[in-house]
Design a protein around this motif. Sequence first.
Motif, mmCIF file in Angstrom:
data_model
loop_
_atom_site.group_PDB
_atom_site.id
_atom_site.type_symbol
_atom_site.label_atom_id
_atom_site.label_comp_id
_atom_site.label_asym_id
_atom_site.label_seq_id
_atom_site.Cartn_x
_atom_site.Cartn_y
_atom_site.Cartn_z
ATOM 1 N N GLU A 14 3.287 -3.254 7.224
ATOM 2 C CA GLU A 14 3.478 -4.735 7.492
ATOM 3 C C GLU A 14 1.984 -5.183 6.997
ATOM 4 O O GLU A 14 1.862 -6.231 6.317
ATOM 5 C CB GLU A 14 3.481 -5.011 9.129
ATOM 6 N N ILE A 15 1.064 -4.302 7.198
ATOM 7 C CA ILE A 15 -0.240 -4.570 6.431
ATOM 8 C C ILE A 15 -0.562 -3.495 5.672
ATOM 9 O O ILE A 15 -0.698 -2.195 5.880
ATOM 10 C CB ILE A 15 -1.297 -4.710 7.456
ATOM 11 N N ARG A 16 -0.924 -3.715 4.330
ATOM 12 C CA ARG A 16 -1.097 -2.726 3.397
ATOM 13 C C ARG A 16 -2.713 -2.222 3.271
ATOM 14 O O ARG A 16 -3.460 -2.779 2.859
ATOM 15 C CB ARG A 16 -0.515 -3.056 1.820
ATOM 16 N N ASN A 17 -2.808 -1.143 4.040
ATOM 17 C CA ASN A 17 -4.190 -0.406 4.293
ATOM 18 C C ASN A 17 -4.108 1.169 4.061
ATOM 19 O O ASN A 17 -3.384 1.596 4.848
ATOM 20 C CB ASN A 17 -4.787 -0.797 5.643
ATOM 21 N N VAL A 18 -4.270 1.554 2.781
ATOM 22 C CA VAL A 18 -3.756 2.858 2.855
ATOM 23 C C VAL A 18 -4.441 3.981 3.668
ATOM 24 O O VAL A 18 -3.599 4.683 4.396
ATOM 25 C CB VAL A 18 -4.634 3.493 1.300
ATOM 26 N N TRP A 19 -5.752 3.858 4.363
ATOM 27 C CA TRP A 19 -5.992 4.820 5.445
ATOM 28 C C TRP A 19 -5.446 4.517 6.567
ATOM 29 O O TRP A 19 -5.082 5.681 7.300
ATOM 30 C CB TRP A 19 -7.545 4.729 5.310
ATOM 31 N N GLN A 20 -5.079 3.337 7.099
ATOM 32 C CA GLN A 20 -4.428 3.138 8.248
ATOM 33 C C GLN A 20 -2.900 3.449 8.102
ATOM 34 O O GLN A 20 -2.454 3.973 9.082
ATOM 35 C CB GLN A 20 -4.341 1.391 8.363
ATOM 36 N N ASN A 21 -2.202 3.177 6.995
ATOM 37 C CA ASN A 21 -0.919 3.515 6.986
ATOM 38 C C ASN A 21 -0.657 4.975 7.022
ATOM 39 O O ASN A 21 0.264 5.489 7.612
ATOM 40 C CB ASN A 21 -0.417 2.937 5.487
ATOM 41 N N LEU A 22 -1.657 5.713 6.321
ATOM 42 C CA LEU A 22 -1.682 7.299 6.066
ATOM 43 C C LEU A 22 -1.972 7.721 7.652
ATOM 44 O O LEU A 22 -1.114 8.639 8.230
ATOM 45 C CB LEU A 22 -2.659 7.898 5.150
ATOM 46 N N ALA A 23 -2.696 7.218 8.128
ATOM 47 C CA ALA A 23 -3.074 7.619 9.699
ATOM 48 C C ALA A 23 -2.163 7.449 10.760
ATOM 49 O O ALA A 23 -1.605 8.252 11.447
ATOM 50 C CB ALA A 23 -4.564 6.845 10.148
ATOM 51 N N THR A 24 -1.500 6.262 10.525
ATOM 52 C CA THR A 24 -0.421 5.878 11.442
ATOM 53 C C THR A 24 0.942 7.132 11.222
ATOM 54 O O THR A 24 1.509 7.444 12.174
ATOM 55 C CB THR A 24 0.371 4.389 11.146
ATOM 56 N N GLU A 25 1.190 7.124 10.122
ATOM 57 C CA GLU A 25 2.430 8.109 9.672
ATOM 58 C C GLU A 25 1.839 9.668 10.237
ATOM 59 O O GLU A 25 2.690 10.332 10.588
ATOM 60 C CB GLU A 25 2.646 8.110 8.329
#
Length: 252
Positions: free
Chosen positions: A140-151
């Motif tokens: 929903e929000i493109r933020n590489v470190w956040q997206n990677l951390a969430t997964e």
Amino acid sequence: MSSSDIFIGETIGTAVLILLGGGVVAAVVLKRSKAQNAGWLAITLGWGFAVMTAVYMTGSLSGAHLNPAVTFGIALKDGEWGDVPFYLAGQFLGAMIGAALVWVAYYGQFQAHLTDPEAASKPAVEGPGPVLGVFSTGPEIRNVWQNLATEALGTLVLVLAVLTQGLNEDGKGLNVLGGLIVAFVVVGIGLSLGGPTGYAINPARDLGPRIVHALLPLPNKGGSDWGYAWIPVVGPLIGAAAAAGIYSLAFA
């Protein structure tokens, strides 16, 4: 279990997982579906039931990993890698078959959705197309470190649950109670951690259907968002490695 049992079991199980999991997303988002707008709770429950069905269907054949991150976590825990290629091959093939079957089951709805004047008027893009979410995940929000951390965090919870609660006596796959526990864990991950990225938590579940989306003759389908595609692969593998490390330190 033999290598052929592993490959066949993982192919069938992952195909069923994606057919039912992708199917509930299609039911909720596509026009002319009776379940359109049923909401996030329907999607999370649908994916949980998809996991449970696939695990109980194929657990006796392959142990029902159905997820390269689970296979990776178990291999790290045991130090046994000989069967890993057969698991991975079955998982990615099964994911692609399942995604193609979702297209078959919802063919009319895909056509209605993508030929709607609103969708047809939009230019083709390289980012996520209007039905990509049926096949694979996106943030929903493109933020590489956040997206990677969430997964990674979602997969850590999943794999640690498998390692601590779900394995059968030989440690190669899910037992009867473990299959039910893991299905509920998947629902919990979706409800609690699914909002930012759509909770792939499974490299095969995301990459296989993304490839199918790119190949299918869908009108006005837009792009397959390949710039994001590495995150639902790398993030879950990081989470699986962390889960195996925590298991070795705290539970082994």
